[in-house]
Design an enzyme around this catalytic site. Sequence first.
Site, PDB file in Angstrom:
ATOM      1  N   THR A  12       1.086  -1.051  -0.167  1.00  0.00           N
ATOM      2  CA  THR A  12      -0.207   0.149   0.081  1.00  0.00           C
ATOM      3  C   THR A  12       0.841   1.015  -0.031  1.00  0.00           C
ATOM      4  O   THR A  12       2.026   1.426   0.514  1.00  0.00           O
ATOM      5  CB  THR A  12      -0.925  -0.545   1.169  1.00  0.00           C
ATOM      6  OG1 THR A  12       0.416   0.068   2.573  1.00  0.00           O
ATOM      7  CG2 THR A  12      -1.766  -1.462   1.366  1.00  0.00           C
ATOM      8  N   ASP A  13       0.044   2.755  -0.241  1.00  0.00           N
ATOM      9  CA  ASP A  13       0.543   3.521  -0.177  1.00  0.00           C
ATOM     10  C   ASP A  13       0.666   4.477   0.635  1.00  0.00           C
ATOM     11  O   ASP A  13      -0.350   3.571   2.013  1.00  0.00           O
ATOM     12  CB  ASP A  13       0.349   4.912  -1.834  1.00  0.00           C
ATOM     13  CG  ASP A  13      -0.993   4.629  -1.630  1.00  0.00           C
ATOM     14  OD1 ASP A  13      -2.189   4.901  -0.319  1.00  0.00           O
ATOM     15  OD2 ASP A  13      -1.392   4.941  -2.593  1.00  0.00           O
ATOM     16  N   ALA A  14       1.198   5.301   0.842  1.00  0.00           N
ATOM     17  CA  ALA A  14       0.941   6.211   2.469  1.00  0.00           C
ATOM     18  C   ALA A  14      -0.320   6.772   2.514  1.00  0.00           C
ATOM     19  O   ALA A  14      -0.951   7.116   3.990  1.00  0.00           O
ATOM     20  CB  ALA A  14       1.437   7.387   2.330  1.00  0.00           C
TER      21      ALA A  14
END
Length: 130
Positions: A12-14
Site C-alpha cells: 500500500t501507499d501512504a
Amino acid sequence: MIYKRKVQFYETDAQGVVHHSNYPRYFEEARGCYLEKIGYPYERVREDLNTDIVLIELQINYKKPLYFGDDFEIKFGISDMDKFFFSFEYTVLKNSSTIATGKTKHACLNRNTGKIISIPDILRSKLNGT
C-alpha cells in the site's frame, strides 16, 4: 479458477491504498498457482520442457481501490490460445464487487536460443484442461 489473497501493508501507499504496480504481481501469483495446479509449475516448464513462459502484453483497468487488510479474489482463466500465444483474463473481486480487470498475453521461448517457439504440446494440453 479462483485465487484468494489478502492485501499486505507493504503493498500500500501512504493512504493505505494498494499501489497500482501490485496488480501485475497478483496476476503473476495467480498464474503461478494455476501452473502448479495443472502439474506444470514454472520450474517444471523450464527444466522438463526447456521453455520459458514470457509476458508480452499486460492490460489493467482499475475500477475501485483495495486497502490494507482487504481480502480479495481473482477469477481468471485462459481466454485465447493459438500455436504460439496464450492469454489469461482476470477479474479482481472484493465482496463480489469488481476492483479491477486485466488481461495478459504470453509466449514460450526456447531457453537455449531465446526464440519464440510453439507452445509445447503437453503444456497446450494442460492449459486446455485436457
